[in-house]
Design a protein around this motif. Structure first.
Motif, PDB file in Angstrom:
ATOM      1  N   THR A 281      18.459   3.146  -1.950  1.00 17.98           N
ATOM      2  CA  THR A 281      18.520   3.404  -0.510  1.00 17.98           C
ATOM      3  C   THR A 281      17.176   3.895   0.015  1.00 17.98           C
ATOM      4  N   ALA A 282      16.516   4.771  -0.722  1.00 17.99           N
ATOM      5  CA  ALA A 282      15.211   5.287  -0.287  1.00 17.99           C
ATOM      6  C   ALA A 282      14.178   4.167  -0.183  1.00 17.99           C
ATOM      7  N   ASP A 283      14.243   3.190  -1.083  1.00 16.68           N
ATOM      8  CA  ASP A 283      13.329   2.041  -1.024  1.00 16.68           C
ATOM      9  C   ASP A 283      13.582   1.225   0.240  1.00 16.68           C
ATOM     10  N   MET A 284      14.850   0.997   0.530  1.00 17.87           N
ATOM     11  CA  MET A 284      15.205   0.234   1.731  1.00 17.87           C
ATOM     12  C   MET A 284      14.755   0.977   2.980  1.00 17.87           C
ATOM     13  N   ASN A 285      14.945   2.283   2.998  1.00 21.70           N
ATOM     14  CA  ASN A 285      14.516   3.076   4.154  1.00 21.70           C
ATOM     15  C   ASN A 285      13.004   2.990   4.348  1.00 21.70           C
ATOM     16  N   ALA A 286      12.247   3.037   3.256  1.00 23.19           N
ATOM     17  CA  ALA A 286      10.789   2.924   3.348  1.00 23.19           C
ATOM     18  C   ALA A 286      10.395   1.552   3.901  1.00 23.19           C
TER      19      ALA A 286
ATOM     20  N   ALA B  59       0.812  -1.230   0.000  1.00 25.68           N
ATOM     21  CA  ALA B  59       0.000   0.000   0.000  1.00 25.68           C
ATOM     22  C   ALA B  59       0.843   1.277   0.000  1.00 25.68           C
ATOM     23  N   ASP B  60       2.145   1.158   0.204  1.00 29.99           N
ATOM     24  CA  ASP B  60       3.030   2.312   0.320  1.00 29.99           C
ATOM     25  C   ASP B  60       3.424   2.809  -1.073  1.00 29.99           C
ATOM     26  N   PRO B  61       2.994   4.009  -1.466  1.00 30.42           N
ATOM     27  CA  PRO B  61       3.297   4.487  -2.826  1.00 30.42           C
ATOM     28  C   PRO B  61       4.795   4.615  -3.113  1.00 30.42           C
ATOM     29  N   ARG B  62       5.614   4.683  -2.085  1.00 33.95           N
ATOM     30  CA  ARG B  62       7.062   4.786  -2.296  1.00 33.95           C
ATOM     31  C   ARG B  62       7.656   3.486  -2.826  1.00 33.95           C
ATOM     32  N   ILE B  63       7.096   2.341  -2.431  1.00 32.79           N
ATOM     33  CA  ILE B  63       7.683   1.044  -2.796  1.00 32.79           C
ATOM     34  C   ILE B  63       6.659   0.034  -3.294  1.00 32.79           C
ATOM     35  N   SER B  64       5.439   0.463  -3.488  1.00 27.46           N
ATOM     36  CA  SER B  64       4.377  -0.488  -3.852  1.00 27.46           C
ATOM     37  C   SER B  64       4.668  -1.230  -5.149  1.00 27.46           C
ATOM     38  N   ASP B  65       5.268  -0.566  -6.131  1.00 29.64           N
ATOM     39  CA  ASP B  65       5.545  -1.255  -7.393  1.00 29.64           C
ATOM     40  C   ASP B  65       6.499  -2.427  -7.212  1.00 29.64           C
ATOM     41  N   ILE B  66       7.463  -2.284  -6.338  1.00 29.84           N
ATOM     42  CA  ILE B  66       8.417  -3.369  -6.089  1.00 29.84           C
ATOM     43  C   ILE B  66       7.678  -4.578  -5.521  1.00 29.84           C
ATOM     44  N   PHE B  67       6.750  -4.342  -4.613  1.00 34.95           N
ATOM     45  CA  PHE B  67       6.047  -5.441  -3.945  1.00 34.95           C
ATOM     46  C   PHE B  67       4.916  -6.013  -4.778  1.00 34.95           C
ATOM     47  N   ARG B  68       4.199  -5.170  -5.500  1.00 36.15           N
ATOM     48  CA  ARG B  68       3.072  -5.657  -6.297  1.00 36.15           C
ATOM     49  C   ARG B  68       3.517  -6.617  -7.384  1.00 36.15           C
ATOM     50  N   ASN B  69       4.738  -6.459  -7.870  1.00 32.26           N
ATOM     51  CA  ASN B  69       5.227  -7.288  -8.969  1.00 32.26           C
ATOM     52  C   ASN B  69       5.875  -8.585  -8.497  1.00 32.26           C
ATOM     53  N   GLN B  70       5.738  -8.896  -7.215  1.00 34.98           N
ATOM     54  CA  GLN B  70       6.338 -10.113  -6.658  1.00 34.98           C
ATOM     55  C   GLN B  70       5.262 -11.166  -6.376  1.00 34.98           C
TER      56      GLN B  70
ATOM     57  N   ALA C  79      19.547  -4.957  13.812  1.00 35.28           N
ATOM     58  CA  ALA C  79      21.005  -5.089  13.782  1.00 35.28           C
ATOM     59  C   ALA C  79      21.437  -6.316  12.982  1.00 35.28           C
ATOM     60  N   LYS C  80      20.654  -7.378  13.031  1.00 40.84           N
ATOM     61  CA  LYS C  80      20.956  -8.574  12.249  1.00 40.84           C
ATOM     62  C   LYS C  80      20.655  -8.371  10.765  1.00 40.84           C
ATOM     63  N   LEU C  81      19.630  -7.570  10.467  1.00 39.64           N
ATOM     64  CA  LEU C  81      19.234  -7.335   9.075  1.00 39.64           C
ATOM     65  C   LEU C  81      20.108  -6.290   8.376  1.00 39.64           C
ATOM     66  N   ALA C  82      20.633  -5.329   9.128  1.00 35.65           N
ATOM     67  CA  ALA C  82      21.349  -4.186   8.535  1.00 35.65           C
ATOM     68  C   ALA C  82      22.484  -4.578   7.583  1.00 35.65           C
ATOM     69  N   PRO C  83      23.318  -5.573   7.894  1.00 30.00           N
ATOM     70  CA  PRO C  83      24.401  -5.911   6.962  1.00 30.00           C
ATOM     71  C   PRO C  83      23.911  -6.409   5.598  1.00 30.00           C
ATOM     72  N   MET C  84      22.655  -6.818   5.497  1.00 28.64           N
ATOM     73  CA  MET C  84      22.116  -7.304   4.232  1.00 28.64           C
ATOM     74  C   MET C  84      21.919  -6.177   3.223  1.00 28.64           C
ATOM     75  N   ARG C  85      21.906  -4.941   3.695  1.00 30.41           N
ATOM     76  CA  ARG C  85      21.683  -3.787   2.815  1.00 30.41           C
ATOM     77  C   ARG C  85      22.613  -3.825   1.609  1.00 30.41           C
ATOM     78  N   LYS C  86      23.863  -4.184   1.816  1.00 28.57           N
ATOM     79  CA  LYS C  86      24.837  -4.189   0.721  1.00 28.57           C
ATOM     80  C   LYS C  86      24.475  -5.190  -0.367  1.00 28.57           C
ATOM     81  N   ASP C  87      23.731  -6.232  -0.023  1.00 25.84           N
ATOM     82  CA  ASP C  87      23.331  -7.234  -0.998  1.00 25.84           C
ATOM     83  C   ASP C  87      21.975  -6.953  -1.633  1.00 25.84           C
ATOM     84  N   VAL C  88      21.244  -5.990  -1.077  1.00 31.59           N
ATOM     85  CA  VAL C  88      19.890  -5.690  -1.537  1.00 31.59           C
ATOM     86  C   VAL C  88      19.851  -4.419  -2.374  1.00 31.59           C
ATOM     87  N   VAL C  89      20.520  -3.362  -1.889  1.00 30.02           N
ATOM     88  CA  VAL C  89      20.491  -2.071  -2.572  1.00 30.02           C
ATOM     89  C   VAL C  89      21.429  -2.123  -3.772  1.00 30.02           C
TER      90      VAL C  89
END
Length: 156
Positions: free
Chosen positions: A115-120, A65-76, A144-154
């Protein structure tokens, strides 16, 4: 000893009901991107597996429902996405689950996540955890456990 390995391979070769098929990949808990916690207080603060499931369902609903990232999620594949995030959090929070998804780099490849998508997404996760009344200390332990994954996602 060969038989259990064969059974494990067969278990993940079939597409679970309601999910779209994906290309084969090596299944491993290492793909979850973090080691599980051994602190039972953390799982209790999350209200066990039921709490994890509620947080993930709320997270995905908020993100779709979040207009900032909805397209990423709707297409999954929503069924697969929910299942794998529940497995991942369950594994990381030490609730006795195995993670059957791809590694973070391959799972997010070519999605163009910024980065903005990850922040949202993190904001939506924080809202979902707050709705479940997960204490701040327990939220921070997972983040804290999820944060290091940013480099593999963004990607950019």
């Amino acid at each position: 000893m060969i038989l259990p390995a064969v059974l494990l391979a067969v278990q993940f070769s079939a597409t679970p009901q309601g999910e779209e098929p994906v290309a084969a990949y090596a299944v491993s808990n290492a793909n979850a991107g973090a080691q599980p916690t051994s602190d039972p207080r953390l799982l209790a603060a999350w209200h066990g597996r039921a709490g994890i499931n509620r947080v993930i369902d709320t997270l995905i609903d908020l993100s779709v429902a979040d207009p900032r990232i909805s397209d990423i999620f709707r297409n999954q594949d929503q069924v697969r996405l929910r299942r794998l995030l529940k497995e991942q959090f369950c594994y990381i929070l030490g609730a006795g689950c195995d993670y059957s998804g791809r590694n973070m780099r391959n799972a997010h490849k070519d999605l163009g996540i910024q980065t903005a998508d990850m922040n949202a997404l993190v904001e939506n996760l924080q809202a979902a955890m707050a709705a479940e009344k997960v204490p701040i200390w327990a939220q921070n332990r997972l983040l804290a456990k999820l944060a290091p994954m940013r480099k593999d996602v963004v990607e950019r």
